[in-house]
Scaffold this motif. Structure first.
Motif, PDB file in Angstrom:
ATOM      1  N   TYR A 147       0.837  -1.199   0.000  1.00  0.00           N
ATOM      2  CA  TYR A 147       0.000   0.000   0.000  1.00  0.00           C
ATOM      3  C   TYR A 147       0.871   1.246   0.000  1.00  0.00           C
ATOM      4  CZ  TYR A 147      -3.559  -3.314   1.617  1.00  0.00           C
ATOM      5  OH  TYR A 147      -4.404  -4.384   1.730  1.00  0.00           O
ATOM      6  N   LEU A 148       0.496   2.226  -0.830  1.00  0.00           N
ATOM      7  CA  LEU A 148       1.120   3.538  -0.824  1.00  0.00           C
ATOM      8  C   LEU A 148       0.017   4.555  -0.589  1.00  0.00           C
ATOM      9  CD1 LEU A 148       3.380   5.577  -1.224  1.00  0.00           C
ATOM     10  CD2 LEU A 148       3.113   5.309  -3.715  1.00  0.00           C
ATOM     11  N   ASP A 149       0.042   5.189   0.574  1.00  0.00           N
ATOM     12  CA  ASP A 149      -1.015   6.105   1.005  1.00  0.00           C
ATOM     13  C   ASP A 149      -0.465   7.532   1.000  1.00  0.00           C
ATOM     14  OD1 ASP A 149      -3.607   6.784   2.175  1.00  0.00           O
ATOM     15  OD2 ASP A 149      -2.490   7.147   4.017  1.00  0.00           O
ATOM     16  N   LEU A 168      -4.403   2.824   8.401  1.00  0.00           N
ATOM     17  CA  LEU A 168      -4.442   1.926   7.252  1.00  0.00           C
ATOM     18  C   LEU A 168      -3.597   0.681   7.481  1.00  0.00           C
ATOM     19  CD1 LEU A 168      -4.349   3.023   3.546  1.00  0.00           C
ATOM     20  CD2 LEU A 168      -3.015   1.060   4.312  1.00  0.00           C
ATOM     21  N   HIS A 169      -2.376   0.852   8.015  1.00  0.00           N
ATOM     22  CA  HIS A 169      -1.513  -0.322   8.171  1.00  0.00           C
ATOM     23  C   HIS A 169      -2.080  -1.318   9.175  1.00  0.00           C
ATOM     24  CE1 HIS A 169      -0.005   1.993  11.643  1.00  0.00           C
ATOM     25  NE2 HIS A 169       0.478   0.861  12.117  1.00  0.00           N
ATOM     26  N   GLN A 170      -2.808  -0.793  10.173  1.00  0.00           N
ATOM     27  CA  GLN A 170      -3.397  -1.697  11.160  1.00  0.00           C
ATOM     28  C   GLN A 170      -4.509  -2.539  10.539  1.00  0.00           C
ATOM     29  OE1 GLN A 170      -4.073   1.677  13.748  1.00  0.00           O
ATOM     30  NE2 GLN A 170      -2.787   0.766  15.330  1.00  0.00           N
ATOM     31  N   SER A 180       1.645  -7.498   5.213  1.00  0.00           N
ATOM     32  CA  SER A 180       1.416  -6.312   4.376  1.00  0.00           C
ATOM     33  C   SER A 180       2.464  -5.238   4.636  1.00  0.00           C
ATOM     34  CB  SER A 180       0.022  -5.745   4.644  1.00  0.00           C
ATOM     35  OG  SER A 180      -0.978  -6.667   4.270  1.00  0.00           O
ATOM     36  N   ARG A 181       2.841  -4.550   3.569  1.00  0.00           N
ATOM     37  CA  ARG A 181       3.842  -3.479   3.623  1.00  0.00           C
ATOM     38  C   ARG A 181       3.144  -2.177   3.241  1.00  0.00           C
ATOM     39  NH1 ARG A 181       8.745  -6.060   3.894  1.00  0.00           N
ATOM     40  NH2 ARG A 181       9.985  -4.266   3.204  1.00  0.00           N
ATOM     41  N   VAL A 182       3.347  -1.141   4.060  1.00  0.00           N
ATOM     42  CA  VAL A 182       2.614   0.117   3.900  1.00  0.00           C
ATOM     43  C   VAL A 182       3.591   1.281   3.934  1.00  0.00           C
ATOM     44  CG1 VAL A 182       0.817   1.617   4.841  1.00  0.00           C
ATOM     45  CG2 VAL A 182       0.578  -0.874   5.015  1.00  0.00           C
ATOM     46  N   VAL A 183       3.490   2.168   2.959  1.00  0.00           N
ATOM     47  CA  VAL A 183       4.252   3.403   2.954  1.00  0.00           C
ATOM     48  C   VAL A 183       3.270   4.562   3.005  1.00  0.00           C
ATOM     49  CG1 VAL A 183       5.810   4.911   1.656  1.00  0.00           C
ATOM     50  CG2 VAL A 183       6.221   2.441   1.724  1.00  0.00           C
TER      51      VAL A 183
END
Length: 269
Positions: free
Chosen positions: A75-77, A88-90, A99-102
């Motif tokens: 995810y790129l937010d 979002l990452h939670q 999951s990987r979130v930036v």
């Protein structure tokens, strides 16, 4: 963490900032009198300002659950805002711990709270980029250190594009970002509209302009244009509150009229 050290960043409290006003609408404490003052003035135009923020937040939760259920693990937010749990990452890591979130934002107060954005599961990863949404190359370069852009990524710009005017390249910005996404990726958007009360939308836009800020409400047709060339998933462009309501909890709002915002998720072919 990418960006300047939070202790070295100066927070400008001379004019309101959308991220801090959004925080105020959500009942947060990371805002300043200048933000509260403008937020209260916006409430004189539409008393449901807090509801708009809550409805948009709930949409982020539902969209992230849908994406996770569809196999997305990256995810790129952009336009993250001040952390409000669950973030979002939670949600993403509840569905899939790997999951990987930036996250990306340009308000120094978000940087000051970035530690809350970086509490990843051991299996996954979270990162924060301090950058302007109008500099997609810098964002993509930094995000590429955490995300694999040869694999699907969910790109979300939630309640962000209405702060970028047409002449400032709103459509070009989205196009430049989407062109870097692998097939099977998704574009996730939400956006305010003046379709239901054009007069008040014009007043709100003038209020922003008087403070050196941009507000560009868009019609359903103008919003849908952001998805040109992509495959909208069901139910297509809808009112924000009506996008897969079964994936979240109902939000009680004032009045019977629609909350003036659109949302949509589209697949990159």
């Amino acid at each position: 963490m990418t960006g300047q050290d939070s202790a070295a960043v100066r927070i400008d409290t001379s004019k309101p900032h959308p991220a801090r006003m959004y925080d105020w609408f959500l009942g947060g404490k990371d805002n300043y009198p200048v933000d509260e003052e403008m937020a209260r003035q916006l409430l004189t135009l539409d008393a449901r300002g807090r509801d708009m923020a809550r409805v948009n937040r709930a949409y982020m939760h539902r969209a992230t659950r849908w994406l996770g259920g569809s196999g997305i693990r990256q995810y790129l937010d952009i336009g993250t805002g001040i952390p409000t749990e669950p973030n979002l990452h939670q949600i993403a890591q509840q569905v899939a711990p790997e999951s990987r979130v930036v996250y990306c934002d340009n308000d120094p107060i978000v940087l000051a709270h970035a530690e809350a954005l970086l509490r990843s599961t051991p299996e996954g990863a979270t990162e924060y980029i301090q950058a302007d949404a109008r500099d997609p190359e810098a964002i993509l370069d930094a995000a590429g250190k955490v995300l694999d852009f040869t694999r699907p990524v969910a790109l979300s710009l939630l309640a962000l594009l209405h702060f970028v005017d047409d002449e400032d390249g709103a459509y070009e910005l989205v196009d430049r970002l989407v062109r870097q996404l692998a097939p099977g990726s998704y574009l996730v958007l939400s956006h305010t509209t003046g379709d239901f009360d054009p007069e008040k939308a014009a007043e709100a836009r003038a209020m922003y302009k008087a403070r050196g800020l941009t507000l560009r409400p868009r019609s359903r047709e103008e919003f849908t244009r952001f998805f040109d060339g992509l495959e909208l998933v069901e139910p297509g462009v809808s009112l924000t509150a009506e996008w897969h309501p079964e994936l979240g909890e109902a939000i009680d709002v004032l009045g019977d009229g629609p909350i003036p915002g659109y949302a949509g998720v589209a697949r990159v072919g």
